[in-house]
Write a protein that holds these residues in place. Sequence first.
Motif, PDB file in Angstrom:
ATOM      1  N   VAL A  96     -31.739  17.686  32.961  1.00 11.79           N
ATOM      2  CA  VAL A  96     -30.699  17.634  33.992  1.00 11.79           C
ATOM      3  C   VAL A  96     -31.292  18.237  35.254  1.00 11.79           C
ATOM      4  O   VAL A  96     -31.769  19.375  35.232  1.00 11.79           O
ATOM      5  N   ALA A  97     -31.275  17.491  36.347  1.00 13.92           N
ATOM      6  CA  ALA A  97     -31.805  17.957  37.631  1.00 13.92           C
ATOM      7  C   ALA A  97     -33.238  18.466  37.477  1.00 13.92           C
ATOM      8  O   ALA A  97     -33.636  19.442  38.098  1.00 13.92           O
ATOM      9  N   GLY A  98     -34.022  17.816  36.617  1.00  9.65           N
ATOM     10  CA  GLY A  98     -35.406  18.196  36.410  1.00  9.65           C
ATOM     11  C   GLY A  98     -35.610  19.428  35.537  1.00  9.65           C
ATOM     12  O   GLY A  98     -36.729  19.886  35.362  1.00  9.65           O
ATOM     13  N   ILE A  99     -34.542  19.958  34.987  1.00  5.81           N
ATOM     14  CA  ILE A  99     -34.604  21.152  34.139  1.00  5.81           C
ATOM     15  C   ILE A  99     -34.361  20.734  32.688  1.00  5.81           C
ATOM     16  O   ILE A  99     -33.443  19.978  32.394  1.00  5.81           O
ATOM     17  N   THR A 100     -35.180  21.255  31.780  1.00  7.95           N
ATOM     18  CA  THR A 100     -35.021  20.968  30.362  1.00  7.95           C
ATOM     19  C   THR A 100     -34.018  21.942  29.748  1.00  7.95           C
ATOM     20  O   THR A 100     -34.131  23.153  29.922  1.00  7.95           O
ATOM     21  N   LEU A 101     -33.042  21.374  29.071  1.00 10.11           N
ATOM     22  CA  LEU A 101     -32.045  22.144  28.340  1.00 10.11           C
ATOM     23  C   LEU A 101     -32.263  21.896  26.858  1.00 10.11           C
ATOM     24  O   LEU A 101     -32.353  20.747  26.421  1.00 10.11           O
ATOM     25  N   THR A 102     -32.328  22.961  26.080  1.00  7.23           N
ATOM     26  CA  THR A 102     -32.453  22.841  24.637  1.00  7.23           C
ATOM     27  C   THR A 102     -31.085  23.071  24.011  1.00  7.23           C
ATOM     28  O   THR A 102     -30.417  24.066  24.314  1.00  7.23           O
ATOM     29  N   VAL A 103     -30.668  22.149  23.154  1.00  9.82           N
ATOM     30  CA  VAL A 103     -29.388  22.257  22.465  1.00  9.82           C
ATOM     31  C   VAL A 103     -29.531  23.251  21.318  1.00  9.82           C
ATOM     32  O   VAL A 103     -30.435  23.125  20.486  1.00  9.82           O
ATOM     33  N   LEU A 104     -28.641  24.247  21.298  1.00 10.21           N
ATOM     34  CA  LEU A 104     -28.565  25.217  20.208  1.00 10.21           C
ATOM     35  C   LEU A 104     -27.232  25.030  19.502  1.00 10.21           C
ATOM     36  O   LEU A 104     -26.177  25.238  20.110  1.00 10.21           O
ATOM     37  N   HIS A 105     -27.259  24.602  18.261  1.00  7.03           N
ATOM     38  CA  HIS A 105     -26.014  24.447  17.510  1.00  7.03           C
ATOM     39  C   HIS A 105     -25.506  25.839  17.171  1.00  7.03           C
ATOM     40  O   HIS A 105     -26.183  26.614  16.503  1.00  7.03           O
ATOM     41  N   THR A 106     -24.305  26.169  17.671  1.00  8.62           N
ATOM     42  CA  THR A 106     -23.736  27.506  17.492  1.00  8.62           C
ATOM     43  C   THR A 106     -22.297  27.392  16.982  1.00  8.62           C
ATOM     44  O   THR A 106     -21.341  27.699  17.694  1.00  8.62           O
TER      45      THR A 106
ATOM     46  N   GLY B 207     -18.876  21.993  15.688  1.00  5.68           N
ATOM     47  CA  GLY B 207     -19.990  21.390  16.411  1.00  5.68           C
ATOM     48  C   GLY B 207     -20.295  22.058  17.731  1.00  5.68           C
ATOM     49  O   GLY B 207     -20.941  21.455  18.593  1.00  5.68           O
ATOM     50  N   ALA B 208     -19.864  23.289  17.914  1.00  7.01           N
ATOM     51  CA  ALA B 208     -20.131  23.983  19.175  1.00  7.01           C
ATOM     52  C   ALA B 208     -21.629  24.061  19.428  1.00  7.01           C
ATOM     53  O   ALA B 208     -22.423  24.255  18.507  1.00  7.01           O
ATOM     54  N   VAL B 209     -22.005  23.885  20.681  1.00 13.65           N
ATOM     55  CA  VAL B 209     -23.404  24.003  21.081  1.00 13.65           C
ATOM     56  C   VAL B 209     -23.501  24.853  22.338  1.00 13.65           C
ATOM     57  O   VAL B 209     -22.557  24.944  23.126  1.00 13.65           O
ATOM     58  N   CYS B 210     -24.661  25.466  22.495  1.00 13.75           N
ATOM     59  CA  CYS B 210     -25.029  26.145  23.732  1.00 13.75           C
ATOM     60  C   CYS B 210     -26.240  25.402  24.285  1.00 13.75           C
ATOM     61  O   CYS B 210     -26.969  24.747  23.529  1.00 13.75           O
TER      62      CYS B 210
END
Length: 192
Positions: free
Chosen positions: A98-108, A114-117
Amino acid sequence: MPFPVIDNDELAKLIHINADGAMPGMRAATLSALYPVSGAGDAPAAPPDQTATEVAPALADATGAPILLHPDDLPLWLKTHPEHTPDGDLTDGQELTVAGITLTVLHTPGHAPGAVCLYAPELATVFTGDTLFQGGPGATGRSFSSFPTIIDSIRDRLLTLPGDTKVRTGHGDPTTIGAEAPGLDEWIKRGH
């Protein structure tokens, strides 16, 4: 997976929506298109009388953005949108750009199954939604929520991040992992 609608380079403003709705000066559709929507449906987006989950299909149609959902939230999602399945899954460890930034999905799981951070190491920031707030974990009083599970998620997935990691919560003031870590035992003792 890149998102099709981005018109602001400040990732925190793109992703973060608090209980008051969209950030000033940004289009609600842009924010909602990028906001991680839980099937639990309790993160207000744009109109204040509806949740992000309730308006997600209309916003996706308007923006062309995909609706991504962790599979464990699908039963909750289908209670609200039985006629509209998500476009794809969010999986633990998955990377989104997103906007050139990598986001890693953390299942929390805990607030919802199915909440994620979303963790952005480049920004030393984690977007925790309703999993972790300043002062403790998110709500777990619903039939699909679990206090022991949210504690496990916070301890095992979030408090393992560097202490200076900024925590952008779904509601309220930001905090850091280092500021929240000492409270874990107190949260367990109080049971919420």
